[in-house]
Design an enzyme around this catalytic site. Sequence first.
Site, short mmCIF file in Angstrom:
data_model
loop_
_atom_site.label_atom_id
_atom_site.label_comp_id
_atom_site.label_asym_id
_atom_site.label_seq_id
_atom_site.Cartn_x
_atom_site.Cartn_y
_atom_site.Cartn_z
N GLU A 114 0.86 -1.19 0.00
CA GLU A 114 0.00 0.00 0.00
C GLU A 114 0.89 1.23 0.00
O GLU A 114 2.09 1.14 0.26
CB GLU A 114 -0.93 0.00 1.22
CG GLU A 114 -1.97 -1.11 1.14
CD GLU A 114 -3.00 -1.03 2.25
OE1 GLU A 114 -4.17 -0.86 1.94
OE2 GLU A 114 -2.63 -1.12 3.43
N HIS A 227 -8.89 10.33 2.93
CA HIS A 227 -8.48 9.26 2.00
C HIS A 227 -8.69 9.75 0.58
O HIS A 227 -9.76 10.28 0.26
CB HIS A 227 -9.29 8.00 2.27
CG HIS A 227 -8.64 6.77 1.71
ND1 HIS A 227 -8.58 6.54 0.35
CD2 HIS A 227 -8.02 5.73 2.30
CE1 HIS A 227 -7.93 5.40 0.15
NE2 HIS A 227 -7.58 4.89 1.31
N ARG A 274 -1.09 9.11 1.73
CA ARG A 274 -2.46 9.59 1.50
C ARG A 274 -2.60 11.10 1.48
O ARG A 274 -3.34 11.65 0.66
CB ARG A 274 -3.37 9.05 2.60
CG ARG A 274 -3.58 7.60 2.46
CD ARG A 274 -4.37 7.03 3.58
NE ARG A 274 -4.47 5.61 3.33
CZ ARG A 274 -5.01 4.74 4.15
NH1 ARG A 274 -5.50 5.15 5.30
NH2 ARG A 274 -5.06 3.48 3.85
N HIS A 335 -11.43 10.18 6.54
CA HIS A 335 -11.22 8.74 6.71
C HIS A 335 -10.74 8.35 8.10
O HIS A 335 -11.19 7.36 8.65
CB HIS A 335 -10.20 8.27 5.67
CG HIS A 335 -9.91 6.81 5.71
ND1 HIS A 335 -10.91 5.86 5.58
CD2 HIS A 335 -8.75 6.11 5.88
CE1 HIS A 335 -10.38 4.65 5.65
NE2 HIS A 335 -9.07 4.77 5.85
N ARG A 370 -1.13 9.02 8.94
CA ARG A 370 -1.03 7.58 9.19
C ARG A 370 -0.62 6.83 7.93
O ARG A 370 -1.16 7.05 6.85
CB ARG A 370 -2.37 7.03 9.66
CG ARG A 370 -2.41 5.53 9.77
CD ARG A 370 -3.73 5.06 10.26
NE ARG A 370 -4.80 5.28 9.31
CZ ARG A 370 -5.45 4.31 8.67
NH1 ARG A 370 -5.12 3.05 8.87
NH2 ARG A 370 -6.42 4.59 7.85
C1 LIG Z 1 -13.71 2.03 5.39
C2 LIG Z 1 -12.51 1.90 6.28
C3 LIG Z 1 -11.45 1.11 5.89
C4 LIG Z 1 -10.33 0.97 6.71
N1 LIG Z 1 -9.31 0.14 6.31
C5 LIG Z 1 -8.29 -0.07 7.16
C6 LIG Z 1 -7.29 -1.02 6.84
O1 LIG Z 1 -7.34 -1.69 5.81
N2 LIG Z 1 -6.27 -1.19 7.73
C7 LIG Z 1 -6.18 -0.49 8.89
O2 LIG Z 1 -5.22 -0.68 9.65
N3 LIG Z 1 -7.13 0.41 9.21
C8 LIG Z 1 -8.17 0.63 8.39
N4 LIG Z 1 -9.15 1.52 8.74
C9 LIG Z 1 -9.06 2.20 10.04
C10 LIG Z 1 -9.37 1.22 11.14
O3 LIG Z 1 -10.39 0.35 10.72
C11 LIG Z 1 -9.82 1.93 12.40
O4 LIG Z 1 -8.98 2.98 12.73
C12 LIG Z 1 -9.83 0.98 13.60
O5 LIG Z 1 -10.44 -0.22 13.24
C13 LIG Z 1 -10.54 1.61 14.75
O6 LIG Z 1 -10.80 0.62 15.72
P1 LIG Z 1 -11.44 1.05 17.10
O7 LIG Z 1 -11.61 -0.20 17.87
O8 LIG Z 1 -10.66 2.15 17.69
O9 LIG Z 1 -12.87 1.69 16.71
P2 LIG Z 1 -14.14 1.03 16.04
O10 LIG Z 1 -13.82 -0.23 15.38
O11 LIG Z 1 -14.79 2.07 15.20
O12 LIG Z 1 -15.08 0.72 17.28
C14 LIG Z 1 -15.68 1.75 18.02
C15 LIG Z 1 -16.65 1.14 19.02
O13 LIG Z 1 -17.05 2.12 19.95
C16 LIG Z 1 -18.44 2.02 20.19
N5 LIG Z 1 -18.92 3.31 20.70
C17 LIG Z 1 -18.69 4.55 20.22
N6 LIG Z 1 -19.30 5.47 21.01
C18 LIG Z 1 -19.92 4.79 22.00
C19 LIG Z 1 -20.74 5.16 23.09
N7 LIG Z 1 -21.05 6.44 23.37
N8 LIG Z 1 -21.22 4.18 23.90
C20 LIG Z 1 -20.95 2.88 23.67
N9 LIG Z 1 -20.18 2.47 22.63
C21 LIG Z 1 -19.68 3.41 21.81
C22 LIG Z 1 -19.01 1.62 18.84
O14 LIG Z 1 -20.30 1.08 18.98
C23 LIG Z 1 -17.93 0.61 18.39
O15 LIG Z 1 -18.23 -0.65 18.97
C24 LIG Z 1 -10.27 1.67 7.93
C25 LIG Z 1 -11.35 2.46 8.34
C26 LIG Z 1 -12.45 2.58 7.53
C27 LIG Z 1 -13.59 3.45 7.97
#
Ligand SMILES: Cc1cc2nc3c(=O)[nH]c(=O)nc-3n(C[C@H](O)[C@H](O)[C@H](O)COP(=O)(O)OP(=O)(O)OC[C@H]3O[C@@H](n4cnc5c(N)ncnc54)[C@H](O)[C@@H]3O)c2cc1C
Length: 483
Positions: A114, A227, A274, A335, A370
Amino acid sequence: MENNYDVIIVGGGAAGLYGAINMPADCRVLLICKQELMLCNSALAQGGIAGVYDSPEDSVELHEHDTMIAGGFKNNPESLHILTTHAAHEIETLLSYGVDFDRTPDGGFHRTLEGGHSRHRIFHHKDTTGAEIVEKLIQKVQTLSNVTVLEYAMMTGMQKTNTGFSVQVMQKQGFMVCNCHFMLLATGGIGRVYGFTTNSKIATGDGIAFAYENGAEIRNLHLVQFHPTAFNNNQARECLLISEAVRGEGAYLLNCRKERFMQRYDDRLELAPRDVVSRSIILESRATGSDQFYLDIFHKDPEFVKNRFPMIYEKVLEQGYDITKEPIPIFPCQHYLMGGIQVNLHSETTVPRLYAAGECAHTGVHGNNRLASNSLLEALVFARQAALDIAEKMPSVQSGYDEAVFPAAADAKPLPVGLRTEIRQIMQSSFFVIPDQEKLLAGFERIQEIRSQLVSQNYQLDANYVEAKSLATIAYIILKEVI
Ligand SMILES: Cc1cc2nc3c(=O)[nH]c(=O)nc-3n(C[C@H](O)[C@H](O)[C@H](O)COP(=O)(O)OP(=O)(O)OC[C@H]3O[C@@H](n4cnc5c(N)ncnc54)[C@H](O)[C@@H]3O)c2cc1C
C-alpha cells in the site's frame, strides 16, 4: 444485572474486543457498544493489517522508517517502536484465533503493498480484513466468562469518582449506572463530524468528548486524514472506500480528461502517502476546474481484480460501474483521525486509571499522517498495553465502588433538527484537505454557539443529543487548534 466491575470498556471494535481478551482472567470486565458489535470502523477495514512477521526481506526498522516518512517524522519514536516490535505477536495471536489471511499458491502469506510501504507487508483477508478480524475476536470474547458484553448499550454519561468511574448506560429498556475501578475508552473515530466520510455511523467521537469533559488531555485533533479514493457517489454520506491496495496492485489515478496526473505532484505517483495524494487531487481539481477524478484498474486481468477485490467489485457494480471494464469516479473524503486522547506508552490518559486505545487515542505512532494499515495494528497493540498495565495495577486498588449521580432534568425538549447537519457543513467547507482560512474563524464562532446551546439547554438525553454534543465538542477542539 451486576453494576460493579473491575474494568468498563466502552467500544466493541478491534481495540475494545482485544482489550477485553487481554485482561486477566480474574478481572471482571463490562464491554458496551452502542450498536451491534459488527457495526464499527474495524469491521469496515479493507486493505489489511501491517506488520513484520515471518518476512526475511523486511524488517522492523524498515516498517518504522516508512511510518516515519508518512508521518513527516513527527511520530513518537518510542510508541512507534512498541507498535512495530509487537506486530509479530499480534499477527500470530490473530492466526491462533483462526483469522484467515490470504495465502500464495505455495502456502506462504500473500502480503500486499500500500502507499508509503517500501515492502509487501500488509496481511489481508481478500478486501474484507476488518470483518474477518472482528468476527474472530468476537468468537474469542464469547469464550471468556469474565467478560460481559452489552450491545445497543450507549455511554451517555461518565464521571470520575473516588474509587474509579461511574458510567451512565442507555439501553432500550432505560438507563442504568455502572461503576468500575478502571476504564478503557475504545470508541473509535470522528468521521461523522464531516459531510462525507468512509466511517460508519458510530464514529461520532463520543469517547474523546467525554474524556475532554472529564479533564483528560486531547492532542492533535486537527490531524485528520482524508483518504484520496472514496467512491464518488455524491448522495452518500458514508462513502465506500476504494482501498489503497487497489493502487498497490497497479491502479492509476486519472483527472477529468482521463489522464494520469500524479507525476506533476510526487515522484511516488499513485503510491505516495495519502495526504500527498489527496492534496494532489485538490490541486489538480483547481488546475482543471473539475471535481471529476477516476481510478483505473481495468488494464489488469479481470479475474485477478474480481478475486482480489470481491467486495469492492460487487459494491461498485451495484452503483452501476464495472471496475474490470471502466474507470470509476473517486474523490477524497474524511477517513481517519491521527490525534485523540493523549496516552502514555501503557495507554493511560492524563486522568489516572482512565485508558484509551484505538482510533480515539493519540499514541503518537502516526505523526502527521497515518501510514496505510497501521491502525488496526495500533488498536490491537495498544489495547493490549492497556490490559497489561491494568493487570499490574489491579491488586493495589482498594475495594468498593462509589456511584456518581447523573441528574435527570424535568421538562426536557427534543433536540432541534439541523444542528448536526450544520456542524458537518462547517467542517466540510472550512477544514477539508486544504483548509479554507477565510471560513475557519466564522466556522469556529458558530461551532462555539452550537456547543454552548447544546450544553446549556435542557434537551432530552438520547443518542441524538449525546452524538450532537460529541460532534460539536470534536469540531470545537479541531477548529480551536487551527485558528
Ligand atoms: C472504510 C474503512 C477502511 C479501513 N481500512 C483499514 C485497513 O485496511 N487497515 C487499517 O489498519 N485500518 C483501516 N481503517 C481504520 C481502522 O479500521 C480503524 O482505525 C480501527 O479499526 C478503529 O478501531 P477502534 O476499535 O478504535 O474503533 P471502532 O472499530 O470504530 O469501534 C468503536 C466502538 O465504539 C463504540 N462506541 C462509540 N461510542 C460509543 C458510546 N457512546 N457508547 C458505547 N459504545 C460506543 C461503537 O459502537 C464501536 O463498537 C479503515 C477504516 C475505515 C472506515
